[in-house]
Design an enzyme around this catalytic site. Structure first.
Site, PDB file in Angstrom:
ATOM      1  N   TYR A  71      36.511  37.415  33.344  1.00  0.00           N
ATOM      2  CA  TYR A  71      36.201  36.757  32.024  1.00  0.00           C
ATOM      3  C   TYR A  71      34.928  36.646  31.435  1.00  0.00           C
ATOM      4  O   TYR A  71      34.218  35.515  31.378  1.00  0.00           O
ATOM      5  CB  TYR A  71      36.775  35.276  32.194  1.00  0.00           C
ATOM      6  CG  TYR A  71      38.252  35.373  32.713  1.00  0.00           C
ATOM      7  CD1 TYR A  71      39.269  35.916  31.821  1.00  0.00           C
ATOM      8  CD2 TYR A  71      38.467  35.045  34.023  1.00  0.00           C
ATOM      9  CE1 TYR A  71      40.589  35.793  32.529  1.00  0.00           C
ATOM     10  CE2 TYR A  71      39.836  35.158  34.674  1.00  0.00           C
ATOM     11  CZ  TYR A  71      40.854  35.475  33.642  1.00  0.00           C
ATOM     12  OH  TYR A  71      42.157  35.375  34.216  1.00  0.00           O
TER      13      TYR A  71
ATOM     14  N   TYR B 137      49.487  29.310  34.735  1.00  0.00           N
ATOM     15  CA  TYR B 137      48.640  30.444  34.971  1.00  0.00           C
ATOM     16  C   TYR B 137      49.491  31.271  35.752  1.00  0.00           C
ATOM     17  O   TYR B 137      49.800  30.926  37.303  1.00  0.00           O
ATOM     18  CB  TYR B 137      47.299  30.207  35.498  1.00  0.00           C
ATOM     19  CG  TYR B 137      46.563  31.390  35.487  1.00  0.00           C
ATOM     20  CD1 TYR B 137      45.761  32.228  34.614  1.00  0.00           C
ATOM     21  CD2 TYR B 137      46.268  31.957  36.972  1.00  0.00           C
ATOM     22  CE1 TYR B 137      45.628  33.357  34.828  1.00  0.00           C
ATOM     23  CE2 TYR B 137      45.800  33.232  37.241  1.00  0.00           C
ATOM     24  CZ  TYR B 137      45.142  33.962  36.033  1.00  0.00           C
ATOM     25  OH  TYR B 137      44.626  35.242  36.314  1.00  0.00           O
TER      26      TYR B 137
ATOM     27  N   ASP C 180      55.848  30.293  41.721  1.00  0.00           N
ATOM     28  CA  ASP C 180      54.700  31.234  41.838  1.00  0.00           C
ATOM     29  C   ASP C 180      53.681  30.327  42.886  1.00  0.00           C
ATOM     30  O   ASP C 180      52.919  29.464  42.591  1.00  0.00           O
ATOM     31  CB  ASP C 180      53.921  31.294  40.236  1.00  0.00           C
ATOM     32  CG  ASP C 180      52.462  32.183  40.468  1.00  0.00           C
ATOM     33  OD1 ASP C 180      52.039  32.384  41.814  1.00  0.00           O
ATOM     34  OD2 ASP C 180      51.985  32.479  39.584  1.00  0.00           O
TER      35      ASP C 180
ATOM     36  N   LYS D 205      46.772  35.712  47.171  1.00  0.00           N
ATOM     37  CA  LYS D 205      45.766  34.950  47.235  1.00  0.00           C
ATOM     38  C   LYS D 205      45.556  34.882  49.151  1.00  0.00           C
ATOM     39  O   LYS D 205      45.051  36.028  49.620  1.00  0.00           O
ATOM     40  CB  LYS D 205      45.707  33.651  46.774  1.00  0.00           C
ATOM     41  CG  LYS D 205      45.352  33.915  45.114  1.00  0.00           C
ATOM     42  CD  LYS D 205      44.960  32.895  44.429  1.00  0.00           C
ATOM     43  CE  LYS D 205      44.349  33.338  43.214  1.00  0.00           C
ATOM     44  NZ  LYS D 205      45.152  32.966  41.996  1.00  0.00           N
TER      45      LYS D 205
HETATM   46  C1  LIG Z   1      45.381  33.822  41.286  1.00  0.00           C
HETATM   47  C2  LIG Z   1      46.881  33.815  40.565  1.00  0.00           C
HETATM   48  C3  LIG Z   1      47.663  34.930  40.063  1.00  0.00           C
HETATM   49  C4  LIG Z   1      47.166  36.130  39.804  1.00  0.00           C
HETATM   50  O1  LIG Z   1      46.873  36.710  41.093  1.00  0.00           O
HETATM   51  P1  LIG Z   1      45.931  38.022  41.169  1.00  0.00           P
HETATM   52  O2  LIG Z   1      45.749  38.392  42.315  1.00  0.00           O
HETATM   53  O3  LIG Z   1      44.610  37.552  40.718  1.00  0.00           O
HETATM   54  O4  LIG Z   1      46.458  39.065  40.189  1.00  0.00           O
HETATM   55  C5  LIG Z   1      49.015  34.448  39.647  1.00  0.00           C
HETATM   56  N1  LIG Z   1      49.373  33.078  39.786  1.00  0.00           N
HETATM   57  C6  LIG Z   1      48.807  32.203  40.384  1.00  0.00           C
HETATM   58  C7  LIG Z   1      49.433  30.624  40.706  1.00  0.00           C
HETATM   59  C8  LIG Z   1      47.591  32.463  40.831  1.00  0.00           C
HETATM   60  O5  LIG Z   1      46.780  31.362  41.031  1.00  0.00           O
END
Ligand SMILES: *Cc1c(COP(=O)(O)O)cnc(C)c1O
Length: 669
Positions: free
Chosen positions: A256, A384, A485, A514
């Site tokens: 960004y 997000y 997520d 992550k």
């Molecule tokens: C970081 C994140 C993503 C995206 O993961 P990337 O490996 O950066 O593509 C999706 N959802 C959540 C909740 C995140 O924290």
């Protein structure tokens, strides 16, 4: 910052000290400000002045002309018993602490053009119960000179040392061959072959081949001068640094960031444990775990070993039509740990991709089950889910980037952000508006997608588990799938292995990423229930996704080891300790004028300001304070590696408190 070389031997008794002393002398003769430092000396004599290290006498003897008033105190740790350092320390009721040793060496060597740090014995010699001379080398980060005695067996020992040193990410400056015994006619050819073979097989320069000196204490000048010249270029230190920062600014995009007016970047050279090491040797306490990932800390010996071992077999192979142990073992482990019922696993190459896959699963599920009108997603504001198009369509419509891509993104259905705080009494009314929006659109909704309990990048907001529970019920009532997520929250961060366990629910589809690979490599996964998998595959259906690097063996192998580390179950105590320490260290911020909220959940600590902060100024302040914290918007937040200590958490808290107290968060007028 310290410049110079680490000098190790292929064995004890190879003449390392003499070579170090001779090199020191040559460096001094060449006009350099040089010092030899003995890291640990065993076999010292007890004298009236204390312990006497004979090796240091050799340094003094060789350099008398340069140090007429006596050689500087050059020994960091001294022991009487003549044995391996770990044992000598034990016999002296002492323990060699690597942090202290590194500090001691640096404090002696700082300010010299060249510090020659002489290790004890060979590279794998233990310093304490868990660390060896290699760990010391790695922490110092200096190029390594290997001293080898020219005799039978030296090829093997030299090549092994070269490989071990390189495996630690260190540069081998070269090998100094020393002849500690008088050659005879019979072994002359052997000695010559040793030198040649090491050059060929080791792909390493021979800095010098020092002939047998006998009683002569000092090798020929010519030879040493050549060595000094060969080492010169390695010893000049980070001259290219500002060039690199310029190139980075002019050519590399960061997350960004503007290409023409980017934010300042700081160069990291290495990392270990909870510390990021900058080019000048400064160490920053890491408060970010590299955006949730590095839960076990950096440069973890077991994760490193797994990665090296897997590279030795294969780094990658296509997953189409092939499979391998790392994928199978990771799959088994991940499905074993995941909430019951999530029995199918898609290995994706990033979090965003795993979310795209989850969305496709949901849509394909509805298609194959004949509910073709169900093509939209229901989510809440403030979320997000990643940066690719499907993900962006469910990110917060205001904070996210919807307006930039409005023609491209599918229009999803948004309910308000969950308002009921995690730590408040549950207010059932908080779900009412969501329910109303949902019910109005239920017929066209394929899935609900949400971050469980913690909304991360969309505001570091912790909401009540009952709300999540309510969404599960809503989905069930209407035959809609629930996608959770867990990319940020998974693997213990919130105090539960998965955040959905706070609400005692199981999703139909779950994304993890992550921390999955312990922060080593990009890897994510989408897990699904048997029902979802079977429905998609009914009548010969296939899931329409298959990235090139799907199931990458290197990433899978490391992730499996990372899960093994988690399964030792230290994370629970660690995270619960961190929660207490964060409470303790961030609470004082509540009294500060511009702070609107302080909240802590598991190993996540957040200080919310009333107004957006001045990121560049804060960044600079934090680096001065020796911590790495990356604020965004109104949020100053930390989620350190699980191995963090109480002192380090206090350090993070203090830095945040003082940053705000001293007004570093304020926008420049
Ligand atoms: C970081 C994140 C993503 C995206 O993961 P990337 O490996 O950066 O593509 C999706 N959802 C959540 C909740 C995140 O924290």
């Amino acid at each position: 910052m310290m410049r110079g070389f680490f000098i190790t031997g292929t064995d004890t008794g190879v003449g390392k000290t003499r070579v170090t002393a001779a090199l020191l002398r040559a460096m001094l003769d060449a006009g350099k400000k040089a010092l030899a430092i003995k890291a640990v000396q065993t076999g010292c004599l007890e004298t009236e002045e204390g312990l006497c290290a004979e090796d240091v006498d050799v340094y003094a003897r060789f350099t008398r002309d340069h140090f007429p008033d006596g050689y500087p105190d050059a020994c960091c740790k001294k022991f009487v018993p003549a044995c391996s350092p770990h044992l000598a320390a034990k016999l002296a009721n002492d323990v060699i602490d690597l942090d202290e040793l590194v500090k001691g060496i640096r404090s002696k060597g700082d300010g010299y053009d060249v510090a020659l740090v002489e290790g004890a014995g060979g590279a794998a010699v233990p310093l304490n119960d868990t660390e060896t001379s290699l760990d010391l080398m790695q922490r110092l980060g200096l190029p390594v000179i290997i001293v080898a005695d020219n005799k039978l067996g030296m090829i093997n020992h030299t090549l092994m040392t070269v490989e071990m040193v390189r495996n630690r990410g260190l540069k081998v400056a070269g090998v100094v061959i020393n002849n500690t015994t008088r050659p005879d006619e019979e072994d002359e050819f052997l000695r010559e072959d040793n030198v040649k073979t090491i050059t060929e097989h080791g792909d390493v320069p021979i800095l010098a081949d020092i002939q047998f000196l006998g009683d002569q204490t000092y090798p020929k000048h010519r030879l040493l001068n050549r060595m000094v010249r060969a080492l010169e270029s390695l010893c000049t230190g980070p001259v290219a640094s500002s060039d690199d920062i310029d190139f980075d600014r002019d050519h590399l995009w960061h997350p960004y960031t503007s290409a023409t007016n980017p934010l300042v970047t700081t160069k990291v050279k290495s990392a270990h444990g909870t510390r990021l090491v900058l080019e000048d040797g400064t160490e920053l306490m890491d408060g970010m775990a590299s955006w949730w990932c590095a839960i076990h800390g950096y440069n973890h010996p077991e994760l490193n070993r797994t990665a090296r071992e897997q590279i030795g077999r294969m780094s990658h192979v296509m997953f189409g039509g092939l499979t391998h142990d790392p994928a199978v073992e990771l799959g088994r482990s991940l499905i074993g740990m995941a909430p019951d019922g999530l029995d199918h696993c898609f290995l994706a190459d990033s979090g965003s991709v795993s979310v795209e896959v989850a969305i496709k699963m949901a849509l394909q599920y509805m298609q194959t089950s004949g509910q073709t009108e169900r093509t939209r997603l229901f989510t809440v504001r403030g979320g997000y889910h990643g940066d690719t198009c499907g993900c962006m369509s469910v990110c917060d419509p205001d904070g996210g980037m919807h307006h930039l891509f409005s023609g491209l993104l599918p229009k999803q259905i948004f309910a308000p952000r969950p308002t009921c705080r995690f730590d408040a009494e549950y207010d059932p009314a908080s779900l009412e508006e969501a329910r109303a929006v949902f019910e109005q659109h239920a017929h066209e909704i394929a899935a609900i997608i949400i971050e469980p309990i913690v909304q991360g990048a969309g505001g570091m907001w912790f909401y009540h588990p009952e709300y999540l529970h309510g969404l599960r019920e809503l989905a069930d009532e209407h035959g809609v799938l629930l996608i959770l997520d867990e990319i940020a929250t998974g693997f213990g961060r919130t105090g539960k292995l998965f955040a959905c366990q706070w609400a005692d629910i199981v999703p139909d589809i779950m994304c993890v990423g992550k921390a999955l690979s312990g922060g080593y490599m990009t890897l994510a996964a989408t897990l699904a229930t048997d029902k979802v998998a079977r429905t998609i595959s009914a009548d010969g259906g296939v899931l329409m996704h298959g990235p090139t690097f799907m199931g990458n063996p290197l990433a899978c192998a490391v992730a499996k080891t990372s899960l093994d580390l988690l399964n030792r179950n230290e994370w629970q105590e660690q995270v619960s300790n961190i929660e207490g320490w964060l409470d303790e260290s961030l609470s004082p911020c509540r009294e500060l004028a511009d702070v609107s909220d302080v909240r802590v959940l598991g190993a996540i600590g957040v200080v919310e300001l009333t107004d957006p902060s001045n990121m560049p100024k804060l960044q600079e302040f934090f680096i001065e304070q020796g911590v790495w914290i990356r604020p965004f918007g109104k949020l100053l937040y930390v989620m350190p590696p699980y191995i963090v200590s109480r002192d380090d958490v206090a350090k993070l808290g203090n830095a945040i408190y003082h940053a705000i107290q001293s007004g570093h968060h304020l926008e420049v007028q």
